[in-house]
Enzyme design. Sequence first.
Site, mmCIF file in Angstrom:
data_model
loop_
_atom_site.group_PDB
_atom_site.id
_atom_site.type_symbol
_atom_site.label_atom_id
_atom_site.label_comp_id
_atom_site.label_asym_id
_atom_site.label_seq_id
_atom_site.Cartn_x
_atom_site.Cartn_y
_atom_site.Cartn_z
ATOM 1 N N ASP A 13 -19.561 67.396 30.564
ATOM 2 C CA ASP A 13 -19.738 66.092 31.209
ATOM 3 C C ASP A 13 -18.412 65.594 31.779
ATOM 4 O OD1 ASP A 13 -22.389 66.141 30.300
ATOM 5 O OD2 ASP A 13 -21.898 65.021 28.478
ATOM 6 N N ASP A 22 -23.349 66.856 22.270
ATOM 7 C CA ASP A 22 -22.353 65.867 22.674
ATOM 8 C C ASP A 22 -21.542 65.482 21.454
ATOM 9 O OD1 ASP A 22 -23.090 65.663 25.393
ATOM 10 O OD2 ASP A 22 -24.677 64.235 24.921
#
Length: 160
Positions: free
Chosen positions: A137, A119
Amino acid sequence: MKSRWVIFSVIAVIGLVADQITKLYIDRSMQVFQSIPVVDGLFNITYVRNRGAAFSFLSHASWRLPFFIAISVIAAVVIVVAFNRLRNDQQLAQVSLAMIFSGAVGNLIDRVRQGEVIDFLDVYWRTHHWPAFNVADSLICVGVALLALDMLREEQRQKR
């Protein structure tokens, strides 16, 4: 019918390539926890690794990896089945399912290859940070929002 699958494939491949290239770039050019300000007070590129799901959910569970891999595979299959059942005039739903599929597969690749997800998109306001996320995401979230919009539109069409 074939053109629907071409559109699905193009969107899924573009999303998947964008996700994997950005993660590879972050992994090769930054150190874990390194942060680069982009918009001061609002947005950074911050390299983190997430062993869990959203908000690091289940990140310390010993069974998390097989669970998340299984859920991702099941989700991908369900998405393909749902896509196949769509009517040709449901283009927004087609696009949204392709985006969700692409995001699910993008994070699945990370889990299979590394046991965790990279991330790096860090949105915050003052000291309040949203959990870091990635392109996969984002594809899932935007795809779900578009699917919800399509479902509302479909409900309105059926009422007429």
